[in-house]
Design a protein around this motif. Structure first.
Motif, PDB file in Angstrom:
ATOM      1  N   ASN A 267     -55.477   1.233 -19.955  1.00 54.46           N
ATOM      2  CA  ASN A 267     -55.677   1.037 -21.397  1.00 54.46           C
ATOM      3  C   ASN A 267     -55.310  -0.379 -21.831  1.00 54.46           C
ATOM      4  O   ASN A 267     -55.929  -0.941 -22.738  1.00 54.46           O
ATOM      5  N   GLU A 268     -54.311  -0.960 -21.203  1.00 53.02           N
ATOM      6  CA  GLU A 268     -53.933  -2.329 -21.555  1.00 53.02           C
ATOM      7  C   GLU A 268     -55.032  -3.312 -21.149  1.00 53.02           C
ATOM      8  O   GLU A 268     -55.319  -4.279 -21.871  1.00 53.02           O
ATOM      9  N   ILE A 269     -55.661  -3.057 -20.004  1.00 56.53           N
ATOM     10  CA  ILE A 269     -56.791  -3.898 -19.590  1.00 56.53           C
ATOM     11  C   ILE A 269     -57.937  -3.761 -20.592  1.00 56.53           C
ATOM     12  O   ILE A 269     -58.546  -4.759 -21.003  1.00 56.53           O
ATOM     13  N   LEU A 270     -58.221  -2.520 -21.005  1.00 61.87           N
ATOM     14  CA  LEU A 270     -59.287  -2.302 -21.985  1.00 61.87           C
ATOM     15  C   LEU A 270     -58.960  -2.980 -23.314  1.00 61.87           C
ATOM     16  O   LEU A 270     -59.850  -3.503 -23.998  1.00 61.87           O
ATOM     17  N   LYS A 286     -44.970   3.102 -36.688  1.00 60.13           N
ATOM     18  CA  LYS A 286     -44.715   4.507 -36.376  1.00 60.13           C
ATOM     19  C   LYS A 286     -45.138   4.832 -34.945  1.00 60.13           C
ATOM     20  O   LYS A 286     -44.381   5.442 -34.183  1.00 60.13           O
ATOM     21  N   ASN A 287     -46.344   4.410 -34.576  1.00 58.70           N
ATOM     22  CA  ASN A 287     -46.848   4.726 -33.244  1.00 58.70           C
ATOM     23  C   ASN A 287     -46.080   3.997 -32.151  1.00 58.70           C
ATOM     24  O   ASN A 287     -45.930   4.505 -31.042  1.00 58.70           O
ATOM     25  N   SER A 288     -45.603   2.794 -32.462  1.00 55.79           N
ATOM     26  CA  SER A 288     -44.788   2.066 -31.496  1.00 55.79           C
ATOM     27  C   SER A 288     -43.501   2.831 -31.216  1.00 55.79           C
ATOM     28  O   SER A 288     -43.072   2.954 -30.062  1.00 55.79           O
ATOM     29  N   PHE A 289     -42.908   3.371 -32.276  1.00 51.34           N
ATOM     30  CA  PHE A 289     -41.689   4.169 -32.117  1.00 51.34           C
ATOM     31  C   PHE A 289     -41.983   5.433 -31.308  1.00 51.34           C
ATOM     32  O   PHE A 289     -41.233   5.791 -30.386  1.00 51.34           O
ATOM     33  N   ASN A 426     -49.887  -2.558 -24.665  1.00 53.33           N
ATOM     34  CA  ASN A 426     -49.002  -3.646 -25.100  1.00 53.33           C
ATOM     35  C   ASN A 426     -47.807  -3.793 -24.159  1.00 53.33           C
ATOM     36  O   ASN A 426     -46.697  -4.127 -24.575  1.00 53.33           O
ATOM     37  N   GLU A 427     -48.046  -3.498 -22.896  1.00 50.18           N
ATOM     38  CA  GLU A 427     -47.042  -3.663 -21.846  1.00 50.18           C
ATOM     39  C   GLU A 427     -47.693  -4.441 -20.705  1.00 50.18           C
ATOM     40  O   GLU A 427     -48.870  -4.800 -20.761  1.00 50.18           O
TER      41      GLU A 427
END
Length: 481
Positions: A267-270, A286-289, A426-427
């Protein structure tokens, strides 16, 4: 000819070779069986694979296949509720007058009318409470059906499962032998699920390549011990029962290997390639948490089996739990494409797919988007040696064809051995699995087992077979079209 089929879930061909000096019955049968390389289905999940064995159909034809979409309402185990009654090799043979005896088949609950005997039971995945049924009903009063409940996949103390699992296997075989001797059958099928569970749980204690392997650990020989146990107490017992008019088939739905520890976050590549968007504004916070909480929870479960057991129990009681877990995602619904895998990101698999959001692209660009995604996947390189990381990537229609092909993601792919599919966004693109200890063993599609034996005849089989080929093979031995 009569046909006896012994199905052992997860029995691995390479391990049979590795352990052959200590497996006299398997060794004898392998030496007298024609060499055939059997390949499982994609994905090599047990419900999907056994249904292909039972029906001779690909997963796209029979429809028992599952890839989790974070925006769908799929529930834990619900894809196994599809009815296969009347469609299996024993049903077809029974309709043509053959007497059938079918014991504990995967997906064989509830039982259905057959031309003979059928005993089916619930599994941990598809139940809240264990149950066992028979056809005809009076079989349940004639035989002792106690002690047949398969063991849990998530024992709190892993060593506690060893002896009870062996006891279940012995109970299965004792009942199976009694029925085999009491009943006049043409086709006999016995299925055992326990070896698959043992390999899932104990792989990291057995495999020196596993990063969590510790030399001299108390469970180092558990998998070997179970292969020896099956050799003596399952294969040995059934060998005593067959005569020269019986063809014995021993098979599995898939092999086994180490679950990947290294993962590539697709997903990060996409996201970096512009196919996937994440939520913005307050939703982003919110979603980051939520995402960080999910990662922490998975790591805690991986380290503490008692919490893993609680999570497993929760999913059985509240099947919507998995859907809720996977839907807590930072992915924006306006994304063009995103990962779809068999577990919703809970466990690392070497195979998965990419779902394309057809609601936001027009039909004319669909194939172009698939081409771009396949090209991106095939361009991923191993960060350690710059080798190709993706073994293959293709359109789903290049894999199978059938009325249920839409159950597959638009693009499917498999990574090379040693790598799994990660879901983080985002990693870093390359990271480590957070759940390896939960189930350190993983299904391997390249190494299922097929042994065909008769006391008088050595058969000539094709050198390469797929699971779907088992169905016509059975009928050829029964001398039926």
């Amino acid at each position: 000819m009569k046909v006896m089929i012994i199905g052992i879930d997860g029995l691995d061909n390479e391990l049979l070779i590795k352990f052959e000096k200590e497996l006299p019955n398997f060794r004898k049968l392998r030496e007298e069986s024609p060499y055939t390389k059997l390949t499982s289905v994609f994905p090599p999940d047990s419900p999907t694979a056994w249904t292909s064995i039972y029906t001779g159909k690909t997963p796209a034809e029979h429809g028992i296949v599952y890839f989790k979409d974070p925006f769908s309402e799929s529930r834990y185990g619900d894809y196994m509720s599809k009815d296969i009654s009347g469609k299996t090799f024993w049903d077809v043979a029974g309709k043509k007058g053959k007497k059938t005896c079918v014991l504990f088949p995967h997906l064989g609950y509830p039982v259905w009318p057959v031309n003979g005997i059928m005993i089916g039971r619930t599994t941990e995945v598809d139940i809240k409470k264990f149950d066992i049924q028979t056809w005809p009903k009076e079989i349940s009063t004639k035989y002792d059906l106690s002690g047949l409940k398969p063991m849990t996949s998530y024992p709190v103390n892993i060593g506690d499962i060893i002896d009870p699992t062996k006891e279940v296997i012995l109970n299965e075989v004792e009942l199976a032998v009694q029925i085999c001797q009491d009943f006049n059958w043409d086709i006999y099928f016995f299925y055992s699920s326990s070896l698959d569970n043992i390999q899932h749980l104990f792989w990291m204690y057995n495999d020196k390549e596993d990063p969590f392997y510790v030399e001299g650990n108390p469970y180092e020989d558990v998998i070997l011990d179970f292969y020896k146990f099956y050799d003596e107490n399952v294969i040995g017992r059934f060998l005593e029962l067959i005569d020269s008019d019986t063809v014995l088939i021993i098979l599995s739905d898939h092999g086994h290997a180490m679950r990947p520890v290294k993962v590539v976050n697709i997903n990060e590549i996409l996201r970096k390639k512009g196919f996937l968007r994440t939520e913005g504004g307050k939703r982003s916070i919110k979603n980051s948490f939520i995402d960080k909480t999910k990662k922490s929870l998975l790591s805690i479960i991986d380290q503490h089996r008692s919490i893993g057991k609680m999570a497993s129990t929760f999913l059985r009681i509240f099947p919507k739990g998995l859907s809720i877990y996977t839907k807590m995602t930072p992915i924006n619904k306006e994304s063009i494409a995103y990962l779809s895998d068999p577990s919703g990101g809970i466990k690392a698999y070497s195979y998965a797919g990419i779902k394309i959001n057809k609601e936001i692209i027009d039909d004319s660009s669909y194939e172009t988007q698939r081409d771009k995604i396949i090209k991106i996947l095939l361009s991923i390189k191993d960060p350690e040696n710059d080798d190709d990381l993706v073994e293959w990537a293709k359109r789903r229609e290049e894999l199978y064809n059938g009325k249920y092909i839409n159950k597959y993601p638009d693009v499917v792919f498999k990574l090379k051995d040693g790598w799994g599919v990660g879901t983080e966004i985002n990693e870093k693109i390359f990271s480590w699995s957070r759940s390896h200890k939960l189930h350190s063993g993983n299904h391997r599609g390249e190494t299922p087992v097929l042994i065909v034996y008769n006391k008088k005849i050595k058969f000539d089989l094709k050198k390469n077979l797929e699971l779907m080929d088992i169905y016509p093979l059975i009928f050829s031995f029964l001398e039926m079209e």
